[in-house]
Scaffold this motif. Sequence first.
Motif, PDB file in Angstrom:
ATOM      1  N   LYS A  46       0.821  -1.203   0.000  1.00  0.00           N
ATOM      2  CA  LYS A  46       0.000   0.000   0.000  1.00  0.00           C
ATOM      3  C   LYS A  46       0.858   1.258   0.000  1.00  0.00           C
ATOM      4  O   LYS A  46       1.883   1.315   0.678  1.00  0.00           O
ATOM      5  CB  LYS A  46      -0.924   0.012   1.228  1.00  0.00           C
ATOM      6  CG  LYS A  46      -1.902   1.165   1.255  1.00  0.00           C
ATOM      7  CD  LYS A  46      -2.905   1.008   2.377  1.00  0.00           C
ATOM      8  CE  LYS A  46      -3.925   2.145   2.347  1.00  0.00           C
ATOM      9  NZ  LYS A  46      -4.949   1.991   3.410  1.00  0.00           N
ATOM     10  N   VAL A  47       0.403   2.247  -0.771  1.00  0.00           N
ATOM     11  CA  VAL A  47       1.057   3.556  -0.810  1.00  0.00           C
ATOM     12  C   VAL A  47       0.055   4.627  -0.402  1.00  0.00           C
ATOM     13  O   VAL A  47      -1.076   4.656  -0.902  1.00  0.00           O
ATOM     14  CB  VAL A  47       1.601   3.872  -2.220  1.00  0.00           C
ATOM     15  CG1 VAL A  47       2.105   5.312  -2.287  1.00  0.00           C
ATOM     16  CG2 VAL A  47       2.721   2.921  -2.591  1.00  0.00           C
ATOM     17  N   LEU A  48       0.461   5.476   0.523  1.00  0.00           N
ATOM     18  CA  LEU A  48      -0.329   6.640   0.900  1.00  0.00           C
ATOM     19  C   LEU A  48       0.164   7.827   0.084  1.00  0.00           C
ATOM     20  O   LEU A  48       1.361   8.142   0.095  1.00  0.00           O
ATOM     21  CB  LEU A  48      -0.170   6.918   2.397  1.00  0.00           C
ATOM     22  CG  LEU A  48      -0.859   8.180   2.941  1.00  0.00           C
ATOM     23  CD1 LEU A  48      -2.365   8.105   2.754  1.00  0.00           C
ATOM     24  CD2 LEU A  48      -0.509   8.388   4.413  1.00  0.00           C
ATOM     25  N   ILE A  49      -0.746   8.461  -0.634  1.00  0.00           N
ATOM     26  CA  ILE A  49      -0.408   9.613  -1.477  1.00  0.00           C
ATOM     27  C   ILE A  49      -1.042  10.858  -0.877  1.00  0.00           C
ATOM     28  O   ILE A  49      -2.267  10.927  -0.721  1.00  0.00           O
ATOM     29  CB  ILE A  49      -0.914   9.412  -2.927  1.00  0.00           C
ATOM     30  CG1 ILE A  49      -0.326   8.132  -3.527  1.00  0.00           C
ATOM     31  CG2 ILE A  49      -0.564  10.622  -3.782  1.00  0.00           C
ATOM     32  CD1 ILE A  49      -0.886   7.782  -4.910  1.00  0.00           C
ATOM     33  N   ILE A  50      -0.209  11.836  -0.531  1.00  0.00           N
ATOM     34  CA  ILE A  50      -0.700  13.076   0.069  1.00  0.00           C
ATOM     35  C   ILE A  50      -0.535  14.223  -0.919  1.00  0.00           C
ATOM     36  O   ILE A  50       0.578  14.549  -1.337  1.00  0.00           O
ATOM     37  CB  ILE A  50       0.055  13.395   1.373  1.00  0.00           C
ATOM     38  CG1 ILE A  50      -0.166  12.277   2.411  1.00  0.00           C
ATOM     39  CG2 ILE A  50      -0.397  14.738   1.947  1.00  0.00           C
ATOM     40  CD1 ILE A  50       0.588  12.481   3.703  1.00  0.00           C
ATOM     41  N   ASN A  51      -1.660  14.822  -1.272  1.00  0.00           N
ATOM     42  CA  ASN A  51      -1.670  15.982  -2.162  1.00  0.00           C
ATOM     43  C   ASN A  51      -1.667  17.239  -1.303  1.00  0.00           C
ATOM     44  O   ASN A  51      -2.642  17.549  -0.629  1.00  0.00           O
ATOM     45  CB  ASN A  51      -2.910  15.934  -3.059  1.00  0.00           C
ATOM     46  CG  ASN A  51      -3.048  17.152  -3.962  1.00  0.00           C
ATOM     47  OD1 ASN A  51      -2.103  17.925  -4.106  1.00  0.00           O
ATOM     48  ND2 ASN A  51      -4.214  17.321  -4.558  1.00  0.00           N
ATOM     49  N   GLY A  52      -0.559  17.972  -1.334  1.00  0.00           N
ATOM     50  CA  GLY A  52      -0.433  19.168  -0.517  1.00  0.00           C
ATOM     51  C   GLY A  52      -0.990  20.424  -1.159  1.00  0.00           C
ATOM     52  O   GLY A  52      -0.874  21.507  -0.588  1.00  0.00           O
ATOM     53  N   SER A  53      -1.603  20.283  -2.323  1.00  0.00           N
ATOM     54  CA  SER A  53      -2.183  21.445  -2.994  1.00  0.00           C
ATOM     55  C   SER A  53      -3.603  21.688  -2.505  1.00  0.00           C
ATOM     56  O   SER A  53      -4.330  20.741  -2.198  1.00  0.00           O
ATOM     57  CB  SER A  53      -2.206  21.217  -4.503  1.00  0.00           C
ATOM     58  OG  SER A  53      -2.935  22.253  -5.160  1.00  0.00           O
ATOM     59  N   PRO A  54      -4.041  22.952  -2.466  1.00  0.00           N
ATOM     60  CA  PRO A  54      -5.439  23.229  -2.132  1.00  0.00           C
ATOM     61  C   PRO A  54      -6.388  22.915  -3.288  1.00  0.00           C
ATOM     62  O   PRO A  54      -7.600  22.914  -3.110  1.00  0.00           O
ATOM     63  CB  PRO A  54      -5.436  24.724  -1.799  1.00  0.00           C
ATOM     64  CG  PRO A  54      -4.276  25.272  -2.548  1.00  0.00           C
ATOM     65  CD  PRO A  54      -3.242  24.183  -2.569  1.00  0.00           C
ATOM     66  N   HIS A  55      -5.836  22.649  -4.462  1.00  0.00           N
ATOM     67  CA  HIS A  55      -6.646  22.400  -5.649  1.00  0.00           C
ATOM     68  C   HIS A  55      -6.786  20.894  -5.879  1.00  0.00           C
ATOM     69  O   HIS A  55      -5.824  20.212  -6.242  1.00  0.00           O
ATOM     70  CB  HIS A  55      -6.026  23.081  -6.862  1.00  0.00           C
ATOM     71  CG  HIS A  55      -5.781  24.549  -6.646  1.00  0.00           C
ATOM     72  ND1 HIS A  55      -6.804  25.476  -6.543  1.00  0.00           N
ATOM     73  CD2 HIS A  55      -4.632  25.254  -6.471  1.00  0.00           C
ATOM     74  CE1 HIS A  55      -6.306  26.676  -6.331  1.00  0.00           C
ATOM     75  NE2 HIS A  55      -4.979  26.572  -6.280  1.00  0.00           N
ATOM     76  N   VAL A  56      -7.996  20.402  -5.696  1.00  0.00           N
ATOM     77  CA  VAL A  56      -8.250  18.969  -5.760  1.00  0.00           C
ATOM     78  C   VAL A  56      -7.927  18.396  -7.143  1.00  0.00           C
ATOM     79  O   VAL A  56      -7.459  17.258  -7.260  1.00  0.00           O
ATOM     80  CB  VAL A  56      -9.719  18.677  -5.385  1.00  0.00           C
ATOM     81  CG1 VAL A  56     -10.035  17.191  -5.523  1.00  0.00           C
ATOM     82  CG2 VAL A  56      -9.995  19.132  -3.959  1.00  0.00           C
ATOM     83  N   LYS A  57      -8.152  19.176  -8.188  1.00  0.00           N
ATOM     84  CA  LYS A  57      -7.908  18.705  -9.555  1.00  0.00           C
ATOM     85  C   LYS A  57      -6.828  19.532 -10.244  1.00  0.00           C
ATOM     86  O   LYS A  57      -6.794  19.632 -11.469  1.00  0.00           O
ATOM     87  CB  LYS A  57      -9.204  18.749 -10.362  1.00  0.00           C
ATOM     88  CG  LYS A  57     -10.276  17.809  -9.828  1.00  0.00           C
ATOM     89  CD  LYS A  57     -11.522  17.826 -10.700  1.00  0.00           C
ATOM     90  CE  LYS A  57     -12.576  16.874 -10.168  1.00  0.00           C
ATOM     91  NZ  LYS A  57     -13.814  16.895 -11.003  1.00  0.00           N
ATOM     92  N   GLY A  58      -5.933  20.118  -9.456  1.00  0.00           N
ATOM     93  CA  GLY A  58      -4.887  20.964 -10.015  1.00  0.00           C
ATOM     94  C   GLY A  58      -3.715  20.180 -10.576  1.00  0.00           C
ATOM     95  O   GLY A  58      -3.770  18.949 -10.725  1.00  0.00           O
ATOM     96  N   ASN A  59      -2.634  20.876 -10.863  1.00  0.00           N
ATOM     97  CA  ASN A  59      -1.468  20.255 -11.492  1.00  0.00           C
ATOM     98  C   ASN A  59      -0.765  19.252 -10.583  1.00  0.00           C
ATOM     99  O   ASN A  59      -0.226  18.252 -11.059  1.00  0.00           O
ATOM    100  CB  ASN A  59      -0.492  21.347 -11.949  1.00  0.00           C
ATOM    101  CG  ASN A  59      -1.061  22.168 -13.089  1.00  0.00           C
ATOM    102  OD1 ASN A  59      -1.597  21.624 -14.041  1.00  0.00           O
ATOM    103  ND2 ASN A  59      -0.956  23.488 -12.990  1.00  0.00           N
ATOM    104  N   THR A  60      -0.772  19.512  -9.276  1.00  0.00           N
ATOM    105  CA  THR A  60      -0.176  18.545  -8.351  1.00  0.00           C
ATOM    106  C   THR A  60      -0.950  17.234  -8.391  1.00  0.00           C
ATOM    107  O   THR A  60      -0.356  16.148  -8.430  1.00  0.00           O
ATOM    108  CB  THR A  60      -0.160  19.106  -6.913  1.00  0.00           C
ATOM    109  OG1 THR A  60       0.511  20.372  -6.915  1.00  0.00           O
ATOM    110  CG2 THR A  60       0.555  18.163  -5.967  1.00  0.00           C
ATOM    111  N   ALA A  61      -2.263  17.332  -8.404  1.00  0.00           N
ATOM    112  CA  ALA A  61      -3.100  16.131  -8.482  1.00  0.00           C
ATOM    113  C   ALA A  61      -2.863  15.379  -9.784  1.00  0.00           C
ATOM    114  O   ALA A  61      -2.810  14.143  -9.800  1.00  0.00           O
ATOM    115  CB  ALA A  61      -4.572  16.507  -8.347  1.00  0.00           C
ATOM    116  N   ILE A  62      -2.690  16.095 -10.878  1.00  0.00           N
ATOM    117  CA  ILE A  62      -2.425  15.455 -12.173  1.00  0.00           C
ATOM    118  C   ILE A  62      -1.147  14.625 -12.100  1.00  0.00           C
ATOM    119  O   ILE A  62      -1.098  13.478 -12.554  1.00  0.00           O
ATOM    120  CB  ILE A  62      -2.333  16.513 -13.291  1.00  0.00           C
ATOM    121  CG1 ILE A  62      -3.717  17.111 -13.560  1.00  0.00           C
ATOM    122  CG2 ILE A  62      -1.745  15.920 -14.571  1.00  0.00           C
ATOM    123  CD1 ILE A  62      -3.702  18.304 -14.490  1.00  0.00           C
ATOM    124  N   ALA A  63      -0.107  15.212 -11.523  1.00  0.00           N
ATOM    125  CA  ALA A  63       1.172  14.499 -11.411  1.00  0.00           C
ATOM    126  C   ALA A  63       1.034  13.264 -10.528  1.00  0.00           C
ATOM    127  O   ALA A  63       1.525  12.177 -10.864  1.00  0.00           O
ATOM    128  CB  ALA A  63       2.241  15.440 -10.849  1.00  0.00           C
TER     129      ALA A  63
END
Length: 205
Positions: A2-19
Motif C-alpha cells: 500500500k502507498v499513501l499519497i498526500i496531495n499538498g495542494s489546495p486544488h483537488v484537480k490541479g497540477n499537483t493532483a495530475i502528477a
Amino acid sequence: MKVLIINGSPHVKGNTAIALREMEKIFQEQDIETEFVTVGNKAIRGCIACRKCAQTGKCVFDDAVNELAPKFEEADGLVVGTPVYYASANATLVALLDRLFFSTHFDKTMKVGASVVIARRGGTSATFDELNKYFTISGMPVASSQYWNSVHGREEGEAEQDPEGLQTMRTLARNMAFLMKSIALGKEKYGLPEREEGIYTNFVR
C-alpha cells in the motif's frame, strides 16, 4: 502493498493532483493499493513543541494529522506532492508533515518515500530537497526517477502539457514499486537493519 499519497495542494484537480494521479495509475498496474488524500485545502496548524505526543502517542491537535497517522503506519510507501510557493512547499503541507513525523512513534525504517513538486518555473529543486528531509531523518529510502521529481504548469491542467514531467512521474512510480517489493523480500529474508540506541547531543553543551 500500500502507498499513501498526500496531495499538498489546495486544488483537488490541479497540477499537483495530475502528477500524483499519473503515479497512481502505475501503482494500480503493479497491484499496489493506493489511498489518495488532499490536505492543502484543510485548516492545519503548525507544531507548537508542547511534546504532549510523547505522552499520548498522538498530536494534541486532533485534525488531519491524527487521521493520517494510522494510514502512514500501515503503508509501505509515502508519496508527498506539493505546488511550489516562494521556492518552498505549501505551508499547510509543511505544518502537517512536521507534526505527522514528529508525533508518530512507530518505526518508519524502510518505508519508501517519494516527493513530487510542481511549479510554473523555478523553486522545484529547493522544494524537492525540503520534502526529502522528512524521509531521510526517518530511515526511509528515497525513490528516484529519471530526473528530479518535478512537473511544470501554472494554470489548472497545464501539467498535462509536460510530457517529460509526466514520464518522470511514471518512472518514479515504477522505481518506487520495485523498491518496495525488493525491501519486502529483504525484510522476509534478513529482517530490518540493526538499530543502536539513539545518541542525542546539543551544541550548546
